[in-house]
Design an enzyme around this catalytic site. Structure first.
Site, PDB file in Angstrom:
ATOM      1  N   SER A  59     -19.909   7.616  37.638  1.00  0.00           N
ATOM      2  CA  SER A  59     -18.670   7.188  36.989  1.00  0.00           C
ATOM      3  C   SER A  59     -17.930   8.349  36.345  1.00  0.00           C
ATOM      4  O   SER A  59     -16.815   8.173  35.900  1.00  0.00           O
ATOM      5  CB  SER A  59     -18.903   6.092  35.963  1.00  0.00           C
ATOM      6  OG  SER A  59     -20.219   5.974  35.591  1.00  0.00           O
ATOM      7  N   HIS A  69     -16.909   4.497  43.545  1.00  0.00           N
ATOM      8  CA  HIS A  69     -17.240   4.074  42.188  1.00  0.00           C
ATOM      9  C   HIS A  69     -17.048   2.569  42.033  1.00  0.00           C
ATOM     10  O   HIS A  69     -15.919   2.082  42.034  1.00  0.00           O
ATOM     11  CB  HIS A  69     -16.386   4.846  41.170  1.00  0.00           C
ATOM     12  CG  HIS A  69     -16.708   4.493  39.759  1.00  0.00           C
ATOM     13  ND1 HIS A  69     -15.756   4.406  38.781  1.00  0.00           N
ATOM     14  CD2 HIS A  69     -17.889   4.175  39.177  1.00  0.00           C
ATOM     15  CE1 HIS A  69     -16.346   4.048  37.648  1.00  0.00           C
ATOM     16  NE2 HIS A  69     -17.624   3.911  37.863  1.00  0.00           N
ATOM     17  N   ASN A  95     -12.075   4.500  33.816  1.00  0.00           N
ATOM     18  CA  ASN A  95     -12.848   4.842  32.617  1.00  0.00           C
ATOM     19  C   ASN A  95     -12.140   5.895  31.769  1.00  0.00           C
ATOM     20  O   ASN A  95     -12.148   5.821  30.547  1.00  0.00           O
ATOM     21  CB  ASN A  95     -14.246   5.334  33.011  1.00  0.00           C
ATOM     22  CG  ASN A  95     -15.132   4.189  33.470  1.00  0.00           C
ATOM     23  OD1 ASN A  95     -14.817   3.021  33.227  1.00  0.00           O
ATOM     24  ND2 ASN A  95     -16.219   4.495  34.148  1.00  0.00           N
TER      25      ASN A  95
END
Ligand code: CAA
Length: 678
Positions: free
Chosen positions: A412, A433, A483
């Site tokens: 990630s 991912h 993220n």
């Protein structure tokens, strides 16, 4: 360019054909063509009946969404009224997906014939709209308010069989025979001279619905969840009430005014943006249909933990066999056991048969020997997030995997280019991912390394579709798109907590905005041990030290009851106090809900602008899609970048400066020039 609508007269029947690929959307040219066709049918004495049909894959799938919010006349509803008012029978020949304005067109016809397997629906609510071309007025008259509202509030289509039962259509015929059957019906009608059924004049259902005083309360109760945060469902109910209580002419006034209000609302602007953004993510400049794809017939996954197991399920669900590799027998057994239990739980809910559970688990084979991956087409590494571990895995994998096999990492945040450089095939390496739980979450970030080949990227994007996920292309950076984007949000929420705003107020402000849960509750859900934040003494670090890992273990910021309802944990409040003191932070008065909102969202927009300016994401819409699909950002807010445009970029720039945050160059430029992201 071919004409969007043509009329051919055969044996007294006007065959009106709509041809506007790919989905025969009812754009301006189509409306003009249908309007002219209606005039011709009315005025030409040689025409005794008509059939409206569509070329290609489908009967119109709706208004042309790209035209909104400016719709040039003639308007959809006026054209459909004109068709209904004709004194000659008009039959709709439907196939594919008759959606939105397409279904409303069919409702304006006197009769409806549909191909087996075709679908009918009014999905406007998903765009923050309502069926504004008389749909809210004709459908309740035809099938009753309750069934009509079921379709309009959920936006979900029904199949032809259900539509026939409800009285929405008159006949189902084998696929491909709808035109022939409609012509036959029109021919028979031509000879009969019987009164024409007009949905607008049907009063049987409205009389019945008027005698049911609990009707609308019942509907609100059944569909209560669908009303949360969004304005279109209420407007739809208002219109259907008008259909039940008022004459058609007055009902359409209500519909038009509500439709216009929605069409100019921020919510429909946001949802229409999301509609196109979701479809745009698959488009990668320089990669087209001609880019050769690599056939993925078998897959290897390294790591049978939560992530690896979830990814294995995605492939099994798509019918692709998987070899799941672990180092230790117990870990492998555990991983395979979790997968089986997941499938069995789905079967218990009636969504899989026992046979399907067996065939799905049968597609996943466990092994302790990485050498078994010598013949697979793609390997996805899903081991512990440590570069040292990944280095070992990839060096070995490169020696084992056959030439031409793709090597992917599910990391990630680690550097895909560094990983690729460990192999002799950097062009075959990329990031795939997945988001946890991988078998559920609909987002797949496809991470393009410096050396990844076009074929490998095209295959990764195609894989997204195969696994029924939305693929979004990202470049290499810490956290990729989703993220990285949300990191400042999670950091800012903790800073607010440290500075004295109670956690439940922070979370409430974001729930009010439309998130299913606020950022502090989200940290607890993700697991505090999974998240590390920089700094000497952090709250998450202290909570983990106290064996509080979030929802999964002993609670985190909140304590949880058996129904997973959280209350602020006294132990966590002590830790907040401790960390506050250790960092020399003074508590300030709690922020207002509005200050929480801007304090959390402005930094996200700023990060999004950096992601865009660095070329990590291809377009602002891609960033919005990752936030919506990866972090449950409320789609009616459009995602962070669309929200920023609606909210006002200059305000955000000023707000960031006031918070002591340097606005991203791209954001500052756009704010200064009156530009926008989306
Ligand atoms: N208007 C404009 N473009 C549309 C469109 C529409 N109504 N429906 C689809 N498209 C475009 C898509 O953007 C896509 O374009 P690109 O290839 O450039 O990306 C292309 O048509 C194909 O669409 P999909 O990729 O979605 O194809 P699919 O085969 O997976 O799905 C579909 C087909 C089921 C029709 C799906 O496209 C869909 O659900 N469309 C929207 C239907 C809809 O919401 N209709 C209501 C419109 S609002 C309305 O009608 C208001 C009113 O009351 C008057």
């Amino acid at each position: 360019m071919a004409e969007a609508v043509t009329v051919e007269v055969q044996n007294g029947i006007a065959i009106v054909t709509i041809a506007n690929p790919p989905v025969n959307a009812l754009g301006h040219e189509v409306r003009k063509g249908l309007d002219a066709a209606a005039d011709r049918i009315a005025g030409d004495a040689d025409i005794l009946a008509a059939v409206i049909r569509a070329e290609g894959a489908t009967f119109p799938a709706g208004a042309d969404i790209g035209e909104f919010p400016d719709v040039p006349a003639p308007f959809h509803g006026d054209v459909f009224d004109k068709i209904e008012a004709l004194e000659k029978p008009v039959v709709a020949a439907m196939h594919g997906t008759a959606l939105g304005g397409g279904l409303e067109l069919a409702l304006g016809c006197h009769y409806r014939v549909a191909a087996e397997g075709s679908k009918m629906g009014l999905p406007e609510v998903q765009l923050g709209l309502l069926p504004g071309a008389r749909g809210t007025q004709r459908l309740p008259r035809l099938i009753g308010a309750e069934a009509a509202l079921g379709m309009m509030l959920t936006g979900k289509p029904i199949d032809a069989a259900k539509a026939l039962k409800a009285g929405l259509i008159d006949k189902i015929v084998p696929a491909g025979e709808q035109d022939k059957a409609a012509i036959e019906m029109a021919t028979a009608l031509m000879a009969q001279d019987a009164p024409l059924p007009r949905a607008s004049q049907d009063s049987e259902w409205t009389a019945k619905d008027r005698s049911d005083p609990a009707l609308f309360d019942r509907i609100r109760e059944t569909h209560g969840r669908l009303f949360r945060g969004v304005i279109a469902p209420d407007a739809i109910v208002t219109c259907v009430k008008a259909a039940v209580e008022l004459p058609f002419a007055q009902g359409i006034e209500v519909e038009t005014s509500e439709f216009t209000r929605l069409l100019t609302s921020d919510q429909s602007r946001a949802l229409i943006h999301v509609f196109f953004a979701m479809r745009d993510t698959a488009k990668v400049p320089g990669i087209g249909k001609e880019t050769p794809l690599i056939d993925i017939k078998s897959v290897g996954i390294i790591g049978a933990g939560t992530m690896g197991g979830g990814i294995a399920m995605c492939f099994a669900n798509a019918g692709i066999p998987v070899k799941l590799v672990e180092v230790k027998a117990e870990a492998l057994e555990r991983g395979l056991g979790v997968i089986r239990r997941n499938y069995e739980n789905t079967a218990k809910k009636g969504r899989l048969t026992d046979d399907q559970v067996e065939s799905l688990t049968g597609l996943i084979t466990g092994t302790l020997d990485m050498d078994d991956l010598a013949d697979v087409d793609l390997v996805i590494e899903a081991v512990f997030e440590s570069m040292e571990v990944k280095e070992k895995v990839f060096s070995r994998l490169d020696a084992i995997a056959k030439p031409g096999a793709i090597l992917a990492s599910n990391t990630s945040f680690l550097d895909i280019d560094h990983i690729a450089a460990l192999t002799r095939r950097p062009e075959m390496v990329l990031g795939l991912h997945f988001f946890s739980p991988a078998n559920v979450m609909p987002l797949l970030e496809v991470v393009r390394g410096d050396k990844s080949s076009d074929s490998v990227i095209a295959t990764g994007m195609k894989l997204g579709k195969t696994l029924r996920k939305t693929p979004v292309l990202a470049r290499v950076c810490d956290g990729f798109i989703a993220n990285r984007l949300m990191f400042p949000y999670l950091v800012a929420s903790q800073n607010m907590l440290l500075r004295g705003t109670p956690m439940q107020e922070i979370d409430a402000a974001m729930k009010q905005y439309g998130f299913a849960m606020g950022p502090i509750a989200l940290l607890d859900l993700i697991g505090l041990d999974v998240i590390t934040f920089p700094g000497e003494v952090t709250m998450t670090g202290e909570l983990v030290k106290a064996e509080r890992r979030g929802q999964k273990l002993n609670g985190g910021f909140y304590d949880y009851d058996e129904k997973r309802r959280g209350t602020p944990a006294p132990a966590a409040l002590e830790i907040v106090e401790k960390v506050r003191t250790a960092n020399g932070i003074e508590a300030a008065p709690p922020l207002t809900a509005d200050e929480v909102l801007t304090g959390l969202l402005y930094p996200v927009v700023n990060e999004g602008a950096k992601i865009l300016e660095e070329g990590i994401a291809l377009r602002a819409g891609d960033i919005d899609v990752t936030a919506i699909l990866g972090y449950n950002w409320p789609s009616y807010q459009g995602g962070p970048m669309c929200w920023a445009d609606i909210h006002g970029l200059p305000k955000i720039v000023e707000g960031l400066k006031a918070m002591g945050i340097e606005p991203a160059k791209l954001l500052a430029e756009k704010a200064a020039s009156g530009g926008s992201f989306t």
